[in-house]
Design a protein around this motif. Structure first.
Motif, PDB file in Angstrom:
ATOM      1  N   GLN A  72       0.820  -1.216  -0.027  1.00 45.77           N
ATOM      2  CA  GLN A  72       0.113  -0.023  -0.044  1.00 45.77           C
ATOM      3  C   GLN A  72       0.925   1.481   0.044  1.00 45.77           C
ATOM      4  OE1 GLN A  72      -2.167   1.227   3.784  1.00 45.77           O
ATOM      5  NE2 GLN A  72      -3.937   0.614   2.506  1.00 45.77           N
ATOM      6  N   SER A  73       1.761   1.200   0.749  1.00 49.59           N
ATOM      7  CA  SER A  73       2.820   2.484   0.811  1.00 49.59           C
ATOM      8  C   SER A  73       3.482   2.740  -0.462  1.00 49.59           C
ATOM      9  CB  SER A  73       3.567   2.303   1.991  1.00 49.59           C
ATOM     10  OG  SER A  73       4.671   1.215   2.087  1.00 49.59           O
ATOM     11  N   LEU A  74       4.123   1.565  -1.132  1.00 40.93           N
ATOM     12  CA  LEU A  74       4.674   1.588  -2.293  1.00 40.93           C
ATOM     13  C   LEU A  74       3.606   2.317  -3.523  1.00 40.93           C
ATOM     14  CD1 LEU A  74       6.881  -1.395  -2.633  1.00 40.93           C
ATOM     15  CD2 LEU A  74       7.548   0.834  -2.316  1.00 40.93           C
ATOM     16  N   VAL A  75       2.623   1.814  -3.411  1.00 40.73           N
ATOM     17  CA  VAL A  75       1.597   2.292  -4.413  1.00 40.73           C
ATOM     18  C   VAL A  75       1.148   3.604  -4.290  1.00 40.73           C
ATOM     19  CG1 VAL A  75      -0.761   2.051  -5.215  1.00 40.73           C
ATOM     20  CG2 VAL A  75       0.636  -0.092  -4.861  1.00 40.73           C
ATOM     21  N   PRO A 123       4.583  -9.120  -2.068  1.00 43.77           N
ATOM     22  CA  PRO A 123       3.713  -9.122  -3.020  1.00 43.77           C
ATOM     23  C   PRO A 123       3.748  -8.364  -4.361  1.00 43.77           C
ATOM     24  CG  PRO A 123       3.041  -7.489  -1.376  1.00 43.77           C
ATOM     25  CD  PRO A 123       4.232  -8.093  -0.999  1.00 43.77           C
ATOM     26  N   TRP A 124       4.553  -9.096  -5.194  1.00 45.07           N
ATOM     27  CA  TRP A 124       4.917  -8.505  -6.378  1.00 45.07           C
ATOM     28  C   TRP A 124       3.834  -8.396  -7.184  1.00 45.07           C
ATOM     29  CZ3 TRP A 124       9.028  -5.497  -5.683  1.00 45.07           C
ATOM     30  CH2 TRP A 124      10.059  -6.095  -4.936  1.00 45.07           C
ATOM     31  N   GLY A 132       2.229  -4.341 -11.030  1.00 49.51           N
ATOM     32  CA  GLY A 132       1.235  -4.021 -11.916  1.00 49.51           C
ATOM     33  C   GLY A 132       0.768  -2.358 -11.761  1.00 49.51           C
ATOM     34  N   PRO A 133       0.176  -2.101 -10.614  1.00 51.86           N
ATOM     35  CA  PRO A 133      -0.346  -0.875 -10.305  1.00 51.86           C
ATOM     36  C   PRO A 133       1.027   0.051 -10.521  1.00 51.86           C
ATOM     37  CG  PRO A 133      -1.225  -2.576  -8.643  1.00 51.86           C
ATOM     38  CD  PRO A 133      -0.080  -3.012  -9.447  1.00 51.86           C
ATOM     39  N   GLN A 168      -9.337   5.431 -13.910  1.00 52.91           N
ATOM     40  CA  GLN A 168      -9.656   4.189 -14.669  1.00 52.91           C
ATOM     41  C   GLN A 168      -9.056   3.170 -14.115  1.00 52.91           C
ATOM     42  OE1 GLN A 168     -11.940   4.449 -17.376  1.00 52.91           O
ATOM     43  NE2 GLN A 168     -12.140   6.590 -16.606  1.00 52.91           N
ATOM     44  N   LEU A 169      -7.938   3.176 -13.358  1.00 49.32           N
ATOM     45  CA  LEU A 169      -7.205   1.885 -12.927  1.00 49.32           C
ATOM     46  C   LEU A 169      -7.852   1.351 -11.649  1.00 49.32           C
ATOM     47  CD1 LEU A 169      -3.581   3.267 -12.839  1.00 49.32           C
ATOM     48  CD2 LEU A 169      -4.645   1.891 -14.430  1.00 49.32           C
TER      49      LEU A 169
END
Length: 527
Positions: free
Chosen positions: A313-316, A441-442, A447-448, A503-504
């Motif tokens: 979550q923090s990386l996204v 959790p790659w 992807g995001p 849209q994502l």
């Protein structure tokens, strides 16, 4: 903080909002500070001398004494695991120990200021060297203040107080602004050093009442150095401080090479770093400050599934904030520098130089904050040794990169070297943490982040088209026209990015939209 009956803590989004507003105010005032210095001294020898003198104090003051620094991070990690009733005695003991060590360091800086400047900037003129030595001696007490400020920030965050740690850095900026505007004729170039010292003193003084009121200790001296919590903080703080110390050496390496380049390179580096660190500082505090206690609470192996989810979550969120900001900064670097700095002694050639550095820094924004996230995860796991080892390796690469990049690219090569080290450091930390946690959790992270990277490229391209069109229509001269051009270009890029992100359908975006609807009821009614 562990307690038998803990009070209800603020939500993650509420903390982020508090930190964002407070940090924004501090960063804006910090920008005004640099504007006042630029208008008074330009990229001349006075600012070069101040920057060389400020290398060590800034490291101690910003990193050790700053939010997300090793002192702050170590205190938060340990207090989150200990009963509140033990906090006051623990903090008083740590303050006593750290204060003694940093007083000795302060004396050492004063005594060795001349040889330190010689080693930091061997290529500068005699006048710059003399000014730098004087200013380093003036700012040496920041060594003592920095540790107490950092520990104080950690205690306030552990007691659920986020506003003061995030807003107090503006005090240093305010004192420098006042000094430059009203005292330069009387004090000369050393006014920057005196203003910086006064700001550090104020930062420490304002946090004392809040610390006392929350039951987090007083100014009492305690020498119970065998207390378990003290050893636990020391176990984290020692490697963390040494790891941050590597950053000091990294900055020193950059300035060493800057002193070999044309005059003004060191000050140009500082001006570019401020523009780069302003959005980075705001957004990093928004993400790192609320996540640090969460990482610590999920450090036990049985909680690693939740920890991995929080890392993802923090990386996204980092990609969602840093990537479009970097894209816009790289495209709009020159007009932004002209608007912020170009006045008085700061001319167009100075703007071109600073903008060239800013473009390079913009490409490294995601890696800067991404690296910091993984460092905090290691701190939460009680391991400060891995970040220290990576920092040591980073020094080697920084020197190599500086040597080769400055030969080919000149002053922008200094920024290239810094970004290269951040990329290497983040990659190394990811590889080690992936093994430590038996896989990250790659599938749900890569992807995001890739989609956000593509969206950011489109964002930057849109801003570039808008910039070109506005400059054709409005021209490039005049502060109002430049502001309109910058605003339209950045706004066009952000609108396109926002549309793509919607849209994502990322959960992180839904999280903040839900919080926005709670704050603004009319949005909820419309939806």
């Amino acid at each position: 903080m562990a307690d038998s009956a803990p009070k209800r803590r603020r939500s993650l989004a509420s903390i982020a909002t508090i930190v964002a507003i407070a940090t924004l105010i501090s960063k804006v005032v910090g920008l005004v500070r640099q504007q006042s210095i630029a208008a008074e001294f330009g990229v001349g020898p006075e600012v070069d001398a101040y920057n060389f003198a400020y290398v060590i104090p800034s490291f101690l003051f910003i990193l050790l004494g700053g939010v997300n620094g090793p002192f702050h991070s170590s205190v938060v990690s340990v207090l989150a695991k200990h009963p509140k009733k033990d906090a006051a005695a623990l903090i008083e003991t740590v303050n006593t120990l750290v204060g003694i060590l940093l007083l000795l360091l302060t004396a050492g800086l004063m005594l060795t200021a001349d040889p330190l400047i010689t080693r930091l900037a061997p290529g500068v003129s005699t006048d710059v060297h003399t000014m730098a030595v004087e200013q380093l001696r003036i700012m040496a007490p920041l060594a003592f203040l920095s540790g107490l400020i950092g520990i104080g920030f950690g205690t306030l965050v552990a007691s659920d107080q986020y506003w003061l740690p995030s807003i107090s850095p503006l005090l240093s900026s305010v004192t420098v602004i006042i000094g430059v505007l009203f005292l330069t004729d009387h004090v000369g170039a050393s006014v920057m050093a005196w203003g910086t010292l006064a700001g550090g003193l104020l930062q420490w003084l304002v946090q004392i009442p809040a610390q006392w009121g929350s039951g987090m200790g007083t100014l009492r001296l305690r020498f119970d150095f065998n207390r378990p919590g003290v050893k636990e903080i020391g176990k984290l703080m020692g490697p963390a401080t040494l790891s941050s110390g590597m950053l000091l050496i990294s900055v020193a390496i950059s300035l060493f090479f800057a002193s070999q380049l044309k005059e003004g390179s060191a000050s140009a580096l500082t001006y570019a770093q401020l523009l780069f660190l302003t959005p980075l500082g705001i957004l990093s505090n928004v993400i790192l400050v609320p996540y640090m206690p969460i990482f610590s609470q999920l450090a036990a192996p049985e909680s690693w599934t939740d920890l991995k989810d929080r890392i993802r979550q923090s990386l996204v969120l980092t990609a969602m904030s840093m990537m479009p900001t970097g894209a816009l900064m790289s495209v709009l670097a020159l007009p932004a520098v002209r608007i912020v700095y170009q006045r008085g002694a700061f001319d167009d050639s100075a703007s071109q130089l600073v903008a060239s550095l800013l473009v390079v820094y913009a490409f490294g924004m995601f890696f800067y904050l991404g690296r910091d996230i993984f460092v905090r995860v290691f701190y939460a796991l009680g391991d400060g040794n891995v970040p220290l080892l990576i920092s040591l390796l980073g020094l080697f690469f920084n020197a190599i990169f500086c040597f080769f990049f400055t030969k080919t690219f000149g002053t922008p090569g200094l920024a290239m070297a810094t970004v290269g080290v951040q990329v290497f450091s983040m990659a190394a930390l990811v590889w080690i943490l992936n093994k430590r946690l038996h896989g990250l959790p790659w599938a749900t992270t890569g992807g995001p982040i890739l989609a956000l990277a593509v969206s950011s490229l489109i964002c930057g391209f849109t801003a570039w088209i808008a910039l070109y069109g506005c400059q054709l229509i409005l021209g490039t001269e005049g502060i109002i026209r430049q502001l309109v051009t910058l605003s339209v270009s950045a706004g066009a890029g952000l609108l396109v990015f926002a549309g793509l992100v919607i849209q994502l359908k990322l959960p992180e975006m839904d999280f903040f939209v839900d919080r926005l609807r709670q704050k603004l009821p009319f949005l909820a009614r419309k939806s």
